[in-house]
Design a protein around this motif. Structure first.
Motif, mmCIF file in Angstrom:
data_model
loop_
_atom_site.group_PDB
_atom_site.id
_atom_site.type_symbol
_atom_site.label_atom_id
_atom_site.label_comp_id
_atom_site.label_asym_id
_atom_site.label_seq_id
_atom_site.Cartn_x
_atom_site.Cartn_y
_atom_site.Cartn_z
ATOM 1 N N VAL A 170 0.458 -1.286 -0.463
ATOM 2 C CA VAL A 170 0.089 0.154 -0.083
ATOM 3 C C VAL A 170 0.826 1.625 0.180
ATOM 4 C CG1 VAL A 170 0.320 -0.117 2.790
ATOM 5 C CG2 VAL A 170 -1.993 1.251 1.063
ATOM 6 N N TYR A 171 0.426 1.833 -0.679
ATOM 7 C CA TYR A 171 1.949 3.095 -1.254
ATOM 8 C C TYR A 171 1.129 4.301 -1.292
ATOM 9 C CZ TYR A 171 1.760 2.648 -5.920
ATOM 10 O OH TYR A 171 2.019 1.669 -7.186
ATOM 11 N N GLY A 172 1.057 5.764 -1.376
ATOM 12 C CA GLY A 172 0.198 6.567 -1.717
ATOM 13 C C GLY A 172 0.350 8.056 -1.831
ATOM 14 N N ILE A 173 -0.027 8.888 -1.722
ATOM 15 C CA ILE A 173 -0.185 10.474 -1.914
ATOM 16 C C ILE A 173 -0.022 11.058 -0.756
ATOM 17 C CG2 ILE A 173 0.408 13.085 -2.820
ATOM 18 C CD1 ILE A 173 0.462 11.533 -5.998
ATOM 19 N N LEU A 174 -0.331 10.715 0.562
ATOM 20 C CA LEU A 174 -0.602 10.960 1.624
ATOM 21 C C LEU A 174 -1.065 13.301 2.110
ATOM 22 C CD1 LEU A 174 1.011 8.468 3.119
ATOM 23 C CD2 LEU A 174 -1.630 8.370 2.432
ATOM 24 N N LEU A 286 6.215 7.622 -15.456
ATOM 25 C CA LEU A 286 4.954 9.125 -15.726
ATOM 26 C C LEU A 286 4.338 7.789 -16.685
ATOM 27 C CD1 LEU A 286 7.597 11.499 -18.288
ATOM 28 C CD2 LEU A 286 5.890 12.125 -16.013
ATOM 29 N N ASP A 287 4.001 6.751 -16.373
ATOM 30 C CA ASP A 287 3.102 5.752 -17.264
ATOM 31 C C ASP A 287 2.127 5.416 -15.780
ATOM 32 O OD1 ASP A 287 5.331 4.637 -16.470
ATOM 33 O OD2 ASP A 287 5.220 2.937 -18.122
ATOM 34 N N ALA A 288 2.583 6.102 -14.395
ATOM 35 C CA ALA A 288 1.858 4.976 -13.277
ATOM 36 C C ALA A 288 0.928 6.088 -12.888
ATOM 37 C CB ALA A 288 3.337 5.463 -12.349
ATOM 38 N N PRO A 289 0.022 5.487 -12.285
ATOM 39 C CA PRO A 289 -1.422 6.529 -12.814
ATOM 40 C C PRO A 289 -0.961 7.708 -11.748
ATOM 41 C CG PRO A 289 -2.041 4.719 -13.066
ATOM 42 C CD PRO A 289 -0.645 4.754 -12.713
ATOM 43 N N ILE A 290 -0.512 7.153 -10.396
ATOM 44 C CA ILE A 290 -0.280 7.787 -9.509
ATOM 45 C C ILE A 290 0.908 9.054 -9.609
ATOM 46 C CG2 ILE A 290 2.288 7.197 -8.361
ATOM 47 C CD1 ILE A 290 0.150 6.783 -5.777
ATOM 48 N N ALA A 291 1.227 9.376 -10.659
ATOM 49 C CA ALA A 291 2.552 10.258 -10.888
ATOM 50 C C ALA A 291 1.697 11.081 -11.230
ATOM 51 C CB ALA A 291 3.207 9.651 -11.991
ATOM 52 N N HIS A 292 0.492 11.063 -12.011
ATOM 53 C CA HIS A 292 -0.550 12.303 -12.592
ATOM 54 C C HIS A 292 -1.682 12.975 -11.533
ATOM 55 C CE1 HIS A 292 1.604 11.788 -16.316
ATOM 56 N NE2 HIS A 292 1.444 10.486 -16.408
ATOM 57 N N VAL A 293 -1.340 12.152 -10.651
ATOM 58 C CA VAL A 293 -2.393 13.421 -9.286
ATOM 59 C C VAL A 293 -1.528 14.467 -8.989
ATOM 60 C CG1 VAL A 293 -3.070 12.818 -6.667
ATOM 61 C CG2 VAL A 293 -2.874 11.286 -8.325
ATOM 62 N N GLU A 294 -1.708 15.800 -9.448
ATOM 63 C CA GLU A 294 -1.445 17.002 -8.758
ATOM 64 C C GLU A 294 -1.951 17.773 -7.660
ATOM 65 O OE1 GLU A 294 1.068 17.067 -9.613
ATOM 66 O OE2 GLU A 294 1.390 16.539 -12.298
ATOM 67 N N GLY A 295 -1.455 18.772 -7.478
ATOM 68 C CA GLY A 295 -1.847 20.062 -6.661
ATOM 69 C C GLY A 295 -2.431 19.448 -5.119
ATOM 70 N N ALA A 299 -3.850 10.627 -3.212
ATOM 71 C CA ALA A 299 -4.287 9.098 -3.367
ATOM 72 C C ALA A 299 -4.013 7.980 -2.871
ATOM 73 C CB ALA A 299 -3.412 9.384 -5.136
ATOM 74 N N VAL A 300 -4.387 7.116 -2.788
ATOM 75 C CA VAL A 300 -3.700 5.559 -2.348
ATOM 76 C C VAL A 300 -4.001 4.310 -2.492
ATOM 77 C CG1 VAL A 300 -3.905 4.374 -0.767
ATOM 78 C CG2 VAL A 300 -3.890 6.521 0.535
ATOM 79 N N PHE A 301 -2.599 3.701 -3.923
ATOM 80 C CA PHE A 301 -3.017 2.697 -4.298
ATOM 81 C C PHE A 301 -3.133 1.403 -3.330
ATOM 82 C CE2 PHE A 301 -0.576 -0.335 -5.848
ATOM 83 C CZ PHE A 301 -0.352 -0.469 -6.782
ATOM 84 N N ALA A 302 -2.856 0.623 -3.505
ATOM 85 C CA ALA A 302 -3.422 -0.501 -2.530
ATOM 86 C C ALA A 302 -3.506 -2.160 -4.221
ATOM 87 C CB ALA A 302 -4.494 -1.021 -1.945
ATOM 88 N N LEU A 312 -7.009 4.789 -5.119
ATOM 89 C CA LEU A 312 -8.399 5.787 -4.724
ATOM 90 C C LEU A 312 -7.668 6.907 -4.995
ATOM 91 C CD1 LEU A 312 -9.611 3.569 -1.791
ATOM 92 C CD2 LEU A 312 -10.657 4.035 -4.642
ATOM 93 N N THR A 313 -8.295 8.583 -5.017
ATOM 94 C CA THR A 313 -7.501 9.443 -4.927
ATOM 95 C C THR A 313 -8.989 10.684 -4.759
ATOM 96 O OG1 THR A 313 -6.474 10.854 -6.548
ATOM 97 C CG2 THR A 313 -8.369 10.042 -7.710
ATOM 98 N N GLY A 314 -8.611 11.585 -3.761
ATOM 99 C CA GLY A 314 -9.750 12.718 -4.061
ATOM 100 C C GLY A 314 -9.396 13.461 -3.292
ATOM 101 N N ARG A 315 -9.593 13.966 -2.606
ATOM 102 C CA ARG A 315 -8.801 15.715 -1.674
ATOM 103 C C ARG A 315 -8.365 15.327 -0.147
ATOM 104 N NH1 ARG A 315 -9.104 20.602 -3.495
ATOM 105 N NH2 ARG A 315 -10.389 21.247 -5.570
ATOM 106 N N GLY A 316 -7.583 15.445 -0.209
ATOM 107 C CA GLY A 316 -6.944 15.436 1.773
ATOM 108 C C GLY A 316 -6.982 15.708 2.638
#
Length: 444
Positions: A170-174, A286-295, A299-302, A312-316
């Motif tokens: 599990v990993y993510g932009i937290l 750059l081809d990883a979906p989480i690379a394009h989660v900006e601002g 995003a959390v990947f499992a 899963l992505t959205g406002r944190g």
């Protein structure tokens, strides 16, 4: 045409007793919860079969305008009084802080047999195992969806939606503040300090941004995710943590040239040496979906053995998303839904022993600023060779010969301990003019 309140008001039984809640803390999140409960009262009642009613509050200021009428609600000067209030069925701890009143309030509410909803990731990261055991022994709910990734329902997804899976990673932009800063640096070419100052003016970063930019906030959240994903006791102290202060606009430019994007990630996964937990900047393909989660988005990947990959992505953060998660927990309580706090009974959680960072294996990006003179690359290569690090590529950009020249090296997969020995040796070379910049490359 009927409005939404009229539409939903007849969809539940008015005979059902309301769920009475006491809110401790009326800051951004607490105020957002009170407002959401007022605005969506009929909809929530229709969906969970009873009304959710604020009956008591404890906050610093009674006179502050929070956009909702709380004049008829009982106030307590001491937040801990909510635990003993006979007209409070559920306690919302939205004060914050890893100890003190917040912790005491939760402990006292559990002893009183009252469910607790909290958004307090720092408290859970440090005391979550003990609180989970206490709650389960008392037979009460401890809910905390809002503690990780704001409005993204990641706890419910891991604990319930993916319950049939053996989660491998599990990993993510937290942390939205770090993601905003890195996104803006890349888009504008500006440096960290400049972008941070703007983020503070716009309210995306605190006056003291240390918890965000030094990775602590993300580490608090990762500790919780790791526990839920892998059935372990929380081990915040075992997390390897790095922030983003050392990332420069130059690194972001080189990343793009090499086909990567830099993100601060929290990562937990199974390895041959145990569960690995780490928070640090990463080079992401750059081809990883989480690379394009900006601002400011999270995003959390499992990765599960049956379901495969889930993103899963959205406002944190923010009043609306976080209040949404808090109220979702309240609705579960109103419906009578009850799951183990950390996914499995707390008494059966595995010990929280984290794999040593020195055993981590991966590829690396290293940027050096060196005097362009004969033998420099040979000395660097020798340091890598002697520590069993294999170079994959070397990129050097010509500059004025009187100034240090950037040299970028990427490596094949190697062990962290050997890489760190090599970097220490390279840093001591006379031609190297500043501390080497190291960023781990993640094969996502």
């Amino acid at each position: 045409m009927s409005n939404s309140n009229t539409l939903y008001s007849s969809a539940y039984s008015s005979a059902a007793a309301p769920l009475r809640i006491g809110i401790a803390g009326l800051g951004t999140v607490g105020g957002g919860v009170a407002k959401l409960l007022e605005q969506q009262g009929d909809l929530l009642a229709a969906r969970c079969g009873r009304r959710i009613q604020v009956t008591a509050i404890s906050a610093r200021s009674r006179g502050k305008d929070r956009g909702v009428d709380l004049s008829a609600v009982r106030w307590h000067e001491d937040a801990r009084a909510l635990a003993a209030d006979p007209e409070v069925d559920v306690v919302l701890e939205l004060i914050g802080g890893s100890d003190g009143v917040a912790k005491e309030l939760i402990e006292q509410a559990i002893k009183a047999g009252k469910p607790v909803v909290t958004a307090n990731k720092a408290l859970l990261a440090l005391h979550g195992t003990a609180l989970a055991k206490a709650a389960e022994q008392a037979g009460v709910i401890l809910a905390y969806e809002a503690a990780v990734a704001g409005g993204i329902p990641v706890i419910k997804a891991l604990r319930e939606g993916l319950a049939a899976n053996d989660v491998r990673r599990v990993y993510g932009i937290l942390n939205g503040t770090c993601n905003y800063i890195l996104s803006t640096m890349r888009e504008s070419g500006r440096e960290f300090a400049d972008v941070l100052a703007d983020a503070q003016k716009m309210g995306y970063a605190e006056a003291d941004p240390s918890f965000d930019v030094d990775g602590i906030d993300a580490a608090h959240k990762l500790a919780i995710l790791t526990s839920v994903a892998f059935g372990r006791e929380l081990d915040f102290q075992g997390i390897h943590v790095e922030g983003i202060r050392h990332i420069s606009a130059l690194d972001l430019q080189f990343a793009e040239q090499l086909g990567y994007r830099i993100k601060l990630l929290g990562i937990a996964g199974r390895t041959d040496h145990g569960i690995e937990q780490r928070v640090h900047p990463c080079m992401i393909p750059l081809d990883a979906p989480i690379a394009h989660v900006e601002g400011v988005f999270n995003a959390v990947f499992a990765e599960g053995d049956s379901v495969g990959n889930v993103l899963l992505t959205g406002r944190g953060a923010g009043a609306g998303p976080t209040a949404s998660a808090v109220v979702a927990d309240l609705m579960d309580i109103a419906r009578g839904h009850h799951a183990p706090v950390l996914g499995i009974p707390a008494e059966r959680l595995a010990p929280g022993e984290t794999a040593p960072m020195g055993r981590h294996r991966g590829a690396y990006y290293i940027r050096l600023m060196v005097h362009d003179q004969p033998g420099v690359i040979a000395d660097v290569a020798a340091a890598f060779r002697d520590n069993e690090v294999s170079m994959e590529s070397v990129l050097q950009q010509a500059r004025d010969a009187s100034e240090p020249v950037p040299v970028v090296i990427t490596t094949h997969e190697t062990e962290e301990a050997g890489m760190m020995r090599a970097i220490a040796r390279i840093a001591a070379l006379p031609a190297v003019q500043e501390s080497p910049r190291l960023i781990r490359i993640e094969a996502l």
